[in-house]
Structure formats: C-alpha cells, structure tokens
Design a protein around this motif. Sequence first.
Motif, PDB file in Angstrom:
ATOM      1  N   ASN A 222      -8.110  -3.966   9.747  1.00 31.74           N
ATOM      2  CA  ASN A 222      -9.050  -4.003   8.623  1.00 31.74           C
ATOM      3  C   ASN A 222      -8.581  -4.962   7.539  1.00 31.74           C
ATOM      4  OD1 ASN A 222     -11.023  -1.858   9.389  1.00 31.74           O
ATOM      5  ND2 ASN A 222      -9.170  -0.604   9.395  1.00 31.74           N
ATOM      6  N   ASN A 223      -9.541  -5.468   6.782  1.00 29.95           N
ATOM      7  CA  ASN A 223      -9.237  -6.390   5.697  1.00 29.95           C
ATOM      8  C   ASN A 223      -9.231  -5.717   4.329  1.00 29.95           C
ATOM      9  OD1 ASN A 223      -9.045  -8.671   7.376  1.00 29.95           O
ATOM     10  ND2 ASN A 223     -11.279  -8.856   7.438  1.00 29.95           N
ATOM     11  N   GLY A 224      -9.546  -4.445   4.280  1.00 25.12           N
ATOM     12  CA  GLY A 224      -9.561  -3.726   3.013  1.00 25.12           C
ATOM     13  C   GLY A 224      -8.270  -2.967   2.805  1.00 25.12           C
ATOM     14  N   ALA A 225      -7.807  -2.899   1.548  1.00 24.07           N
ATOM     15  CA  ALA A 225      -6.531  -2.257   1.255  1.00 24.07           C
ATOM     16  C   ALA A 225      -6.558  -0.765   1.571  1.00 24.07           C
ATOM     17  CB  ALA A 225      -6.164  -2.487  -0.208  1.00 24.07           C
ATOM     18  N   ARG A 226      -7.619  -0.073   1.170  1.00 23.35           N
ATOM     19  CA  ARG A 226      -7.699   1.360   1.451  1.00 23.35           C
ATOM     20  C   ARG A 226      -7.816   1.634   2.945  1.00 23.35           C
ATOM     21  NH1 ARG A 226      -8.363   4.865  -2.720  1.00 23.35           N
ATOM     22  NH2 ARG A 226      -8.902   4.034  -4.779  1.00 23.35           N
ATOM     23  N   GLU A 227      -8.574   0.780   3.631  1.00 28.01           N
ATOM     24  CA  GLU A 227      -8.751   0.956   5.077  1.00 28.01           C
ATOM     25  C   GLU A 227      -7.426   0.748   5.807  1.00 28.01           C
ATOM     26  OE1 GLU A 227     -12.587   0.221   3.203  1.00 28.01           O
ATOM     27  OE2 GLU A 227     -10.682  -0.870   3.145  1.00 28.01           O
ATOM     28  N   LEU A 228      -6.657  -0.252   5.365  1.00 33.64           N
ATOM     29  CA  LEU A 228      -5.348  -0.479   5.983  1.00 33.64           C
ATOM     30  C   LEU A 228      -4.422   0.703   5.708  1.00 33.64           C
ATOM     31  CD1 LEU A 228      -3.237  -2.064   7.479  1.00 33.64           C
ATOM     32  CD2 LEU A 228      -2.883  -3.482   5.436  1.00 33.64           C
ATOM     33  N   ALA A 229      -4.482   1.238   4.506  1.00 39.99           N
ATOM     34  CA  ALA A 229      -3.672   2.417   4.186  1.00 39.99           C
ATOM     35  C   ALA A 229      -4.026   3.593   5.090  1.00 39.99           C
ATOM     36  CB  ALA A 229      -3.865   2.798   2.713  1.00 39.99           C
ATOM     37  N   ASP A 230      -5.316   3.743   5.396  1.00 38.08           N
ATOM     38  CA  ASP A 230      -5.738   4.812   6.306  1.00 38.08           C
ATOM     39  C   ASP A 230      -5.196   4.574   7.714  1.00 38.08           C
ATOM     40  OD1 ASP A 230      -7.147   6.053   4.289  1.00 38.08           O
ATOM     41  OD2 ASP A 230      -9.086   5.155   4.824  1.00 38.08           O
ATOM     42  N   GLU A 231      -5.201   3.297   8.156  1.00 38.01           N
ATOM     43  CA  GLU A 231      -4.629   2.959   9.470  1.00 38.01           C
ATOM     44  C   GLU A 231      -3.162   3.341   9.527  1.00 38.01           C
ATOM     45  OE1 GLU A 231      -5.453  -0.740  11.716  1.00 38.01           O
ATOM     46  OE2 GLU A 231      -6.453  -1.358   9.856  1.00 38.01           O
ATOM     47  N   ILE A 232      -2.442   3.023   8.472  1.00 40.33           N
ATOM     48  CA  ILE A 232      -1.007   3.310   8.421  1.00 40.33           C
ATOM     49  C   ILE A 232      -0.773   4.818   8.494  1.00 40.33           C
ATOM     50  CG2 ILE A 232       1.037   3.237   6.928  1.00 40.33           C
ATOM     51  CD1 ILE A 232      -0.143   0.514   5.876  1.00 40.33           C
ATOM     52  N   GLU A 233      -1.536   5.575   7.716  1.00 40.48           N
ATOM     53  CA  GLU A 233      -1.366   7.026   7.711  1.00 40.48           C
ATOM     54  C   GLU A 233      -1.674   7.622   9.083  1.00 40.48           C
ATOM     55  OE1 GLU A 233      -2.869  11.008   5.256  1.00 40.48           O
ATOM     56  OE2 GLU A 233      -3.554   8.998   4.657  1.00 40.48           O
ATOM     57  N   GLU A 234      -2.674   7.069   9.741  1.00 37.59           N
ATOM     58  CA  GLU A 234      -3.037   7.583  11.066  1.00 37.59           C
ATOM     59  C   GLU A 234      -1.946   7.304  12.089  1.00 37.59           C
ATOM     60  OE1 GLU A 234      -6.585   7.190  14.448  1.00 37.59           O
ATOM     61  OE2 GLU A 234      -6.733   6.077  12.542  1.00 37.59           O
TER      62      GLU A 234
END
Length: 347
Positions: A222-234
């Motif tokens: 993802n290119n969005g900061a929040r979306e990337l943070a969600d990827e990391i948490e997952e």
Amino acid sequence: MEESNLSVVLHKVNDLRLENTAIREPGKGEVQLRIARVGICGSDISLWKHGCIGKIKVTSPFTLGHEAAGIVSKLGEGVSNLKVGDRVAIEPVTTCGRCDKCKNGRYHLCSKRIVFGMPPYNGGLTRYHVHGADLCYKLPDNISLEEGALIEPLFVTIHAARRAGITLGSRVLICGAGTIGLLSLLVAKSYGASQVCVIDLNESRLRLAKSMGADVILVPKNNGARELADEIEECMNGKPTISLECSGDPLCVQSSIYATDSGGCVVCIGLGPDDVTIPLVDAVLREVDVKGIIIYPHCYPIALALLKSGNIDVKQIITHEFKLQQALEAFELVDRKEGIKVMINCE
C-alpha cells in the motif's frame, strides 16, 4: 598513474577523482595508518551527487571515507597505546573535549565536532592517512580488517538500539534493508529482541534479512501510511514496541509512528527530506516517543565485544569489493543501488 598515495577526492558535485595526495607525517599524539579497507556509505553518495548531506556542504576538495580500518605504519610523538603493525579501526569523530556536552559524555553533540571524511576534512579513502591515536582502536586477532571497516556503521545501530531501549522481549520493526537496516537487525537480535520485522521494496535484500535472522519480512503493498501500518501489524500479529526507521522515506516515517504500539518508541536513523510531515497528535495521544540520532558516543567497546564474541556476523552484508584503483566504478555501482555494503581494498 603514480600510486604513492592514491586517494578518492571529491572536488564538487559530480566531480569525483582519483588523484595523488601528500603523505603526511604523524604529529604529536597521532599515528600514520596504511589504510586497508574502507566502506562506501550512503552519505558519501549524497555528497558526491548533491554536494551536501543535511547542513554539511562541499566547499573545497577533500578525501572521502569515514568507514575505515588500517595498519599502523608510523607513530607520532607521545603515542604509547599503539605500535607499528597494529591493526586498527578508526573513530572518525573528534571534538573539543571542553564543552558541557563533551564533559557530560555526550561528545557526539559537541558543536565543534569534526568528522573525518566529511567536508572539509580529509578521510580514509586513501593509501595513507594520519589520525589521532586515541581515536584508533586495536582489533582483536579474530576480527578481520573488513569487519573493522564495518565497525563505524555498526556504532550507528548500537547507538540507535540504546536510544530506543531495545531489550529482552522487544518487538522491533526495521524500515529499510540496507546497511544500517541489516546491522540494526543483528544488533536488535543480540540485544534480545523476540521478534524483528524488516520491510523493504527490494525482495533480494529481504531474503538476505531473513537469512540473517529476521522473523518477518514484508514488501509493502500500500501507498498510504495508515494502510502500511495495518500491514505491519497484521504480519507481526501485533504492533511493534520499537521501530527503527532506516530509509528516510517520509511514508515510512509516518507509518512507523502509526504502527508502533502505545508507549513505544520510534528512532529515525535514515535521512530524507529536510521537512517531513508526521502524525504528531497520534504520537502524543499514545505516548509514542519519536527520537533522532547523530553520530554515536562510547560505542567502540560494545562493537568490539559483539564482534570478538562472535555474537554477530557483519561480513554477511558485504556484497562487493573493489580495488582502490576501481573506486569510481564502485561509487557508480552504489549509486545504482546495487549490492549492499561495497568495500574498497586500499592495500
């Protein structure tokens, strides 16, 4: 070409030359070193291609190279801690030693600090270099000169780990799988991190990170900061307690703040644009500390102990080695972002 003291000299932006420089005799408290290995740093490339790194600007010709190891070839007056033939790594930072920062042990913050290999001070990408004897650290027999040249970037990651508070059980996110990111991985594991996730766009670098002990690797989708943070948490099955941002990319800076658990810490190591927008309110409301680092204080004993004990293997990140005569070719390779740590053999 005469090679009595062949050196890599940066004259101005995009003007990098191989040329002979004078061989200095060591003065009082100094040693002359026959340089053996020098690593090319991203800051070297920034100085070459942009003429600056942060507020440091190229104003006159100087010899590059601050990641260096060599062999003592001559002693200056009063030197007693070394002898000719000793293999040493150099600390490229010298300070005034008199200001409050120096006296309080935070000499890396001295306003009068000098970094050899940064303009206008000559560094170690040369055959012979004169350096303060108290800034030369004798290498144990089981530490190679290649490892010695990697001690300087290793300091950066040790200082970052201490600033971050990595300890037993820490869950660590590392943004960027270059030299600093991979060394951060080794240091985090040696400090007791229970889980380390490394993210990067380069899959080959991530494969190396996995082989070096990363528990989780991630190519962002993802290119969005929040979306990337969600990827990391997952992918980590939870939020990291500590994030080490090694890329300097604004998106990763933002994502690391969103991704880090409440009460955690983000340490920004990589240098990107001068101005970066960050989600400050998110950090404030969740008590996420955002810290920076510059240089490193008192890290040599720790680095030497880690290497001597065999707890970490820094040689894994060396992907290319060039002779000093091939230095311009080596710089071009690094600029193309090929390999990871490129080493120059000055012998």
